[in-house]
Design a protein around this motif. Structure first.
Motif, PDB file in Angstrom:
ATOM      1  N   ILE A 163       6.897   7.797   1.460  1.00  0.00           N
ATOM      2  CA  ILE A 163       5.781   8.496   0.816  1.00  0.00           C
ATOM      3  C   ILE A 163       4.511   7.671   0.921  1.00  0.00           C
ATOM      4  O   ILE A 163       3.433   8.183   1.229  1.00  0.00           O
ATOM      5  CB  ILE A 163       6.125   8.796  -0.658  1.00  0.00           C
ATOM      6  CG1 ILE A 163       7.297   9.779  -0.748  1.00  0.00           C
ATOM      7  CG2 ILE A 163       4.905   9.343  -1.407  1.00  0.00           C
ATOM      8  CD1 ILE A 163       7.899   9.897  -2.130  1.00  0.00           C
ATOM      9  N   LEU A 164       4.648   6.382   0.669  1.00  0.00           N
ATOM     10  CA  LEU A 164       3.501   5.474   0.742  1.00  0.00           C
ATOM     11  C   LEU A 164       2.891   5.467   2.135  1.00  0.00           C
ATOM     12  O   LEU A 164       1.656   5.535   2.301  1.00  0.00           O
ATOM     13  CB  LEU A 164       3.959   4.075   0.357  1.00  0.00           C
ATOM     14  CG  LEU A 164       2.913   3.037  -0.009  1.00  0.00           C
ATOM     15  CD1 LEU A 164       2.060   3.485  -1.173  1.00  0.00           C
ATOM     16  CD2 LEU A 164       3.614   1.709  -0.328  1.00  0.00           C
ATOM     17  N   SER A 165       3.729   5.411   3.155  1.00  0.00           N
ATOM     18  CA  SER A 165       3.248   5.412   4.534  1.00  0.00           C
ATOM     19  C   SER A 165       2.469   6.686   4.850  1.00  0.00           C
ATOM     20  O   SER A 165       1.399   6.643   5.474  1.00  0.00           O
ATOM     21  CB  SER A 165       4.435   5.261   5.491  1.00  0.00           C
ATOM     22  OG  SER A 165       4.013   5.287   6.828  1.00  0.00           O
ATOM     23  N   THR A 166       2.975   7.830   4.404  1.00  0.00           N
ATOM     24  CA  THR A 166       2.302   9.109   4.643  1.00  0.00           C
ATOM     25  C   THR A 166       0.946   9.147   3.940  1.00  0.00           C
ATOM     26  O   THR A 166      -0.063   9.571   4.523  1.00  0.00           O
ATOM     27  CB  THR A 166       3.175  10.275   4.150  1.00  0.00           C
ATOM     28  OG1 THR A 166       4.407  10.260   4.874  1.00  0.00           O
ATOM     29  CG2 THR A 166       2.481  11.609   4.364  1.00  0.00           C
ATOM     30  N   ARG A 167       0.901   8.688   2.701  1.00  0.00           N
ATOM     31  CA  ARG A 167      -0.348   8.734   1.935  1.00  0.00           C
ATOM     32  C   ARG A 167      -1.401   7.804   2.496  1.00  0.00           C
ATOM     33  O   ARG A 167      -2.598   8.107   2.466  1.00  0.00           O
ATOM     34  CB  ARG A 167      -0.062   8.408   0.472  1.00  0.00           C
ATOM     35  CG  ARG A 167       0.733   9.501  -0.239  1.00  0.00           C
ATOM     36  CD  ARG A 167       0.907   9.191  -1.699  1.00  0.00           C
ATOM     37  NE  ARG A 167       1.723  10.207  -2.356  1.00  0.00           N
ATOM     38  CZ  ARG A 167       2.125  10.139  -3.613  1.00  0.00           C
ATOM     39  NH1 ARG A 167       1.786   9.093  -4.351  1.00  0.00           N
ATOM     40  NH2 ARG A 167       2.858  11.105  -4.135  1.00  0.00           N
ATOM     41  N   LEU A 168      -0.975   6.658   2.999  1.00  0.00           N
ATOM     42  CA  LEU A 168      -1.936   5.707   3.549  1.00  0.00           C
ATOM     43  C   LEU A 168      -2.615   6.236   4.814  1.00  0.00           C
ATOM     44  O   LEU A 168      -3.687   5.759   5.197  1.00  0.00           O
ATOM     45  CB  LEU A 168      -1.253   4.375   3.844  1.00  0.00           C
ATOM     46  CG  LEU A 168      -0.901   3.533   2.615  1.00  0.00           C
ATOM     47  CD1 LEU A 168      -0.086   2.323   3.012  1.00  0.00           C
ATOM     48  CD2 LEU A 168      -2.156   3.101   1.872  1.00  0.00           C
ATOM     49  N   LYS A 169      -1.993   7.225   5.451  1.00  0.00           N
ATOM     50  CA  LYS A 169      -2.593   7.824   6.644  1.00  0.00           C
ATOM     51  C   LYS A 169      -3.664   8.853   6.289  1.00  0.00           C
ATOM     52  O   LYS A 169      -4.468   9.236   7.134  1.00  0.00           O
ATOM     53  CB  LYS A 169      -1.508   8.483   7.493  1.00  0.00           C
ATOM     54  CG  LYS A 169      -0.531   7.489   8.106  1.00  0.00           C
ATOM     55  CD  LYS A 169       0.630   8.191   8.787  1.00  0.00           C
ATOM     56  CE  LYS A 169       1.642   7.186   9.331  1.00  0.00           C
ATOM     57  NZ  LYS A 169       2.853   7.838   9.883  1.00  0.00           N
ATOM     58  N   THR A 170      -3.659   9.314   5.039  1.00  0.00           N
ATOM     59  CA  THR A 170      -4.595  10.372   4.642  1.00  0.00           C
ATOM     60  C   THR A 170      -5.643   9.907   3.637  1.00  0.00           C
ATOM     61  O   THR A 170      -6.615  10.604   3.391  1.00  0.00           O
ATOM     62  CB  THR A 170      -3.826  11.558   4.032  1.00  0.00           C
ATOM     63  OG1 THR A 170      -3.088  11.109   2.887  1.00  0.00           O
ATOM     64  CG2 THR A 170      -2.854  12.145   5.055  1.00  0.00           C
ATOM     65  N   VAL A 171      -5.429   8.721   3.039  1.00  0.00           N
ATOM     66  CA  VAL A 171      -6.360   8.196   2.043  1.00  0.00           C
ATOM     67  C   VAL A 171      -6.889   6.860   2.544  1.00  0.00           C
ATOM     68  O   VAL A 171      -6.136   6.040   3.069  1.00  0.00           O
ATOM     69  CB  VAL A 171      -5.667   8.014   0.678  1.00  0.00           C
ATOM     70  CG1 VAL A 171      -6.652   7.485  -0.356  1.00  0.00           C
ATOM     71  CG2 VAL A 171      -5.056   9.329   0.217  1.00  0.00           C
ATOM     72  N   ALA A 172      -8.183   6.642   2.373  1.00  0.00           N
ATOM     73  CA  ALA A 172      -8.808   5.424   2.877  1.00  0.00           C
ATOM     74  C   ALA A 172      -8.567   4.257   1.916  1.00  0.00           C
ATOM     75  O   ALA A 172      -9.156   4.208   0.830  1.00  0.00           O
ATOM     76  CB  ALA A 172     -10.298   5.643   3.070  1.00  0.00           C
ATOM     77  N   PHE A 173      -7.685   3.353   2.291  1.00  0.00           N
ATOM     78  CA  PHE A 173      -7.448   2.125   1.546  1.00  0.00           C
ATOM     79  C   PHE A 173      -7.750   0.951   2.454  1.00  0.00           C
ATOM     80  O   PHE A 173      -7.467   0.996   3.659  1.00  0.00           O
ATOM     81  CB  PHE A 173      -5.994   2.036   1.075  1.00  0.00           C
ATOM     82  CG  PHE A 173      -5.671   2.919  -0.092  1.00  0.00           C
ATOM     83  CD1 PHE A 173      -5.890   2.482  -1.384  1.00  0.00           C
ATOM     84  CD2 PHE A 173      -5.156   4.185   0.103  1.00  0.00           C
ATOM     85  CE1 PHE A 173      -5.591   3.290  -2.470  1.00  0.00           C
ATOM     86  CE2 PHE A 173      -4.851   5.000  -0.972  1.00  0.00           C
ATOM     87  CZ  PHE A 173      -5.071   4.553  -2.263  1.00  0.00           C
ATOM     88  N   ASP A 174      -8.332  -0.092   1.881  1.00  0.00           N
ATOM     89  CA  ASP A 174      -8.581  -1.312   2.640  1.00  0.00           C
ATOM     90  C   ASP A 174      -7.281  -2.105   2.682  1.00  0.00           C
ATOM     91  O   ASP A 174      -6.930  -2.796   1.720  1.00  0.00           O
ATOM     92  CB  ASP A 174      -9.697  -2.116   1.973  1.00  0.00           C
ATOM     93  CG  ASP A 174     -10.105  -3.333   2.805  1.00  0.00           C
ATOM     94  OD1 ASP A 174      -9.363  -3.684   3.754  1.00  0.00           O
ATOM     95  OD2 ASP A 174     -11.143  -3.933   2.508  1.00  0.00           O
ATOM     96  N   GLN A 175      -6.563  -1.989   3.780  1.00  0.00           N
ATOM     97  CA  GLN A 175      -5.251  -2.622   3.875  1.00  0.00           C
ATOM     98  C   GLN A 175      -5.326  -4.145   3.836  1.00  0.00           C
ATOM     99  O   GLN A 175      -4.361  -4.811   3.499  1.00  0.00           O
ATOM    100  CB  GLN A 175      -4.539  -2.169   5.151  1.00  0.00           C
ATOM    101  CG  GLN A 175      -4.329  -0.661   5.221  1.00  0.00           C
ATOM    102  CD  GLN A 175      -2.954  -0.296   5.736  1.00  0.00           C
ATOM    103  OE1 GLN A 175      -1.993  -0.512   5.071  1.00  0.00           O
ATOM    104  NE2 GLN A 175      -2.870   0.271   6.900  1.00  0.00           N
TER     105      GLN A 175
END
Length: 236
Positions: free
Chosen positions: A46-58
């Motif tokens: 779930i986390l991987s999917t969300r990180l593709k759609t929401v802009a987070f500074d990794q």
């Protein structure tokens, strides 16, 4: 302690992913020690999917493995191999954001964590014997920080690794001890399935004892326990 009982494993996984994302969204460096294994697997998807759609500074998220079991002739131990496969690679975590605990640096790792600003979140599972991280009932002490446990071929842990892994176990395990974990700002313990119900009852409702190492987590002022109905089925 905050106890959240969910309808099923999927909801548990959604909540777990939400907690990690909320830390990530604080727009500052966050230090995360997240477990490997079957319990968090769906949360990481779930986390991987969300990180593709929401802009987070990794670059702001730094990851620490909270235990490690050495393997012969391998660059990484058992835990880091699992974390790379289940967490780091799917999320695209860069090598410079991964702080590796191993048998060479464990004696200075508590100091490193402190110098890095402390752990913001530790996400753990619980073993059927009540262990958390590498804190097994037979050798842990509530007074320990990061510590080393030698592993011999006759040990149950050696035999378990030897049977379940394609690699030969090494000579030691290193782990965050109870004091290292309790020093973190936030703790999350997750468990799912009826097979965890009995140990969950002991850890959450029984005495705080080194015989059930995870019972000590109840002393933390910011502990969240997330269970599905099956894992919570024996609680009062």
């Amino acid at each position: 302690m905050k106890l959240l009982v969910t309808e099923n494993y999927e909801t548990l996984s959604q909540l777990t992913a939400d907690i990690i994302l909320m830390k990530w969204a604080e727009n500052r460096r966050v230090n995360l020690a997240l477990t490997a294994g079957s319990s968090p697997k769906r949360a990481y998807e779930i986390l991987s999917t969300r990180l593709k759609t929401v802009a987070f500074d990794q670059s702001l998220a730094h990851f620490y493995n909270f235990d490690e079991i050495t393997l012969k002739d391998q660059d990484y131990g058992l835990t880091m191999q699992a974390l790379h496969e289940e967490l780091h690679q799917p999320l695209g975590i860069k090598e410079e954001n991964i702080d590796v605990l191993d048998a060479e640096n464990y004696q200075t790792f508590d100091r490193k964590i402190a110098e890095d600003g402390g752990l913001d979140l530790v996400l753990m599972g619980i073993g059927s014997d009540g262990h958390f991280c590498g804190n097994m009932p037979e050798f842990t002490s509530f007074d320990y920080g990061v510590y080393r446990v030698p592993i011999e071929p006759e040990d149950a842990l050696y035999k378990l690794i030897d049977e379940s892994s394609p690699h030969t176990p090494g000579k030691e395990m290193v782990t965050f001890g109870p004091q290292t974990v309790l020093a973190a700002k936030e703790l999350v313990l997750i468990a799912n399935g009826e097979k965890k119900a009995a140990i969950i009852k002991q850890a959450l409702e029984g005495p705080i004892t080194e015989d059930i190492p995870a019972s000590v987590l109840r002393l933390h002022p910011n502990l969240t326990v997330i269970l599905d109905k099956a894992a919570a089925s024996q609680l009062a």
